[in-house]
Write a protein that holds these residues in place. Structure first.
Motif, PDB file in Angstrom:
ATOM      1  N   GLY A   1       0.790  -1.229   0.000  1.00  0.00           N
ATOM      2  CA  GLY A   1       0.000   0.000   0.000  1.00  0.00           C
ATOM      3  C   GLY A   1       0.817   1.271   0.000  1.00  0.00           C
ATOM      4  N   LEU A   2       2.100   1.176  -0.305  1.00  0.00           N
ATOM      5  CA  LEU A   2       2.963   2.358  -0.251  1.00  0.00           C
ATOM      6  C   LEU A   2       3.068   3.102  -1.573  1.00  0.00           C
ATOM      7  CD1 LEU A   2       5.783   0.850   1.957  1.00  0.00           C
ATOM      8  CD2 LEU A   2       4.132   2.618   2.623  1.00  0.00           C
ATOM      9  N   VAL A   3       2.731   2.438  -2.678  1.00  0.00           N
ATOM     10  CA  VAL A   3       2.749   3.098  -3.977  1.00  0.00           C
ATOM     11  C   VAL A   3       1.458   2.804  -4.731  1.00  0.00           C
ATOM     12  CG1 VAL A   3       5.273   3.027  -4.171  1.00  0.00           C
ATOM     13  CG2 VAL A   3       3.912   1.237  -5.231  1.00  0.00           C
TER      14      VAL A   3
ATOM     15  N   ASP B   1       2.200   6.650  -2.028  1.00  0.00           N
ATOM     16  CA  ASP B   1       0.909   6.867  -1.374  1.00  0.00           C
ATOM     17  C   ASP B   1       1.202   7.569  -0.052  1.00  0.00           C
ATOM     18  OD1 ASP B   1      -1.478   6.747   0.070  1.00  0.00           O
ATOM     19  OD2 ASP B   1      -2.077   4.882  -0.915  1.00  0.00           O
ATOM     20  N   LEU B   2       1.168   8.887  -0.091  1.00  0.00           N
ATOM     21  CA  LEU B   2       1.548   9.666   1.088  1.00  0.00           C
ATOM     22  C   LEU B   2       0.557   9.512   2.228  1.00  0.00           C
ATOM     23  CD1 LEU B   2       2.971  12.907  -0.548  1.00  0.00           C
ATOM     24  CD2 LEU B   2       4.189  10.872   0.250  1.00  0.00           C
TER      25      LEU B   2
ATOM     26  N   PHE C   1       1.656   6.386   3.926  1.00  0.00           N
ATOM     27  CA  PHE C   1       2.919   6.644   4.610  1.00  0.00           C
ATOM     28  C   PHE C   1       2.680   7.453   5.883  1.00  0.00           C
ATOM     29  CE2 PHE C   1       7.006   9.116   4.878  1.00  0.00           C
ATOM     30  CZ  PHE C   1       7.763   8.058   5.350  1.00  0.00           C
ATOM     31  N   ARG C   2       1.798   8.441   5.792  1.00  0.00           N
ATOM     32  CA  ARG C   2       1.449   9.243   6.968  1.00  0.00           C
ATOM     33  C   ARG C   2       0.842   8.352   8.045  1.00  0.00           C
ATOM     34  NH1 ARG C   2      -3.187  11.859   8.885  1.00  0.00           N
ATOM     35  NH2 ARG C   2      -2.715  13.719  10.100  1.00  0.00           N
ATOM     36  N   ALA C   3      -0.072   7.468   7.651  1.00  0.00           N
ATOM     37  CA  ALA C   3      -0.693   6.559   8.611  1.00  0.00           C
ATOM     38  C   ALA C   3       0.353   5.665   9.275  1.00  0.00           C
ATOM     39  CB  ALA C   3      -1.763   5.714   7.915  1.00  0.00           C
ATOM     40  N   LEU C   4       1.326   5.216   8.493  1.00  0.00           N
ATOM     41  CA  LEU C   4       2.401   4.387   9.047  1.00  0.00           C
ATOM     42  C   LEU C   4       3.221   5.178  10.065  1.00  0.00           C
ATOM     43  CD1 LEU C   4       4.080   1.764   9.091  1.00  0.00           C
ATOM     44  CD2 LEU C   4       5.376   2.706   7.143  1.00  0.00           C
TER      45      LEU C   4
END
Length: 118
Positions: free
Chosen positions: A60-62, A76-77, A80-83
């Motif tokens: 789910g990162l790109v 997928d910002l 990334f923010r959620a991570l």
């Protein structure tokens, strides 16, 4: 974010080429980068890049979008923010004096609009 989702993302980023690709995609937001250009930029064959992009995509990162004959990838910002929030949400058991240096280190990379417009 569930721990299993965070582990998938962290696992995807724990490989040198995938980490380099993700960091490149973050720098190239919002335009993204074509798969072939990514392969050239990090110096790997196209088929190897496909495997790495598949891992990052499943985590789910790109995201990808077809543009004519090429596929353009973007970080997928939001994911990334959620991570990052998952990693920091319970930072230092609520002791702001311990977390303050971390926040201060992150602030210069992303100046607010008020700071930029002044």
């Amino acid at each position: 974010m569930e721990a299993s989702v965070a582990l998938d993302a962290l696992s995807a980023l724990s490989q040198e080429t995938r980490l380099a690709v993700f960091r490149l995609l973050v720098r190239r937001e919002p335009d993204g980068v074509a798969a072939g250009d990514l392969a050239k930029a990090v110096g790997v064959p196209a088929n190897t890049m496909s495997v790495h992009l598949g891992v990052l995509s499943r985590a789910g990162l790109v995201t990808s979008e077809r543009h004519s004959r090429s596929i353009v990838y973007r970080a997928d910002l939001a994911r990334f923010r959620a991570l990052m929030l998952f990693m920091l949400m319970d930072c230092c058991d609520g002791r702001s004096d311990i977390c303050a240096p971390l926040i201060a280190d992150l602030t210069p990379c992303c100046p607010s609009k008020e700071t930029v417009d002044v």
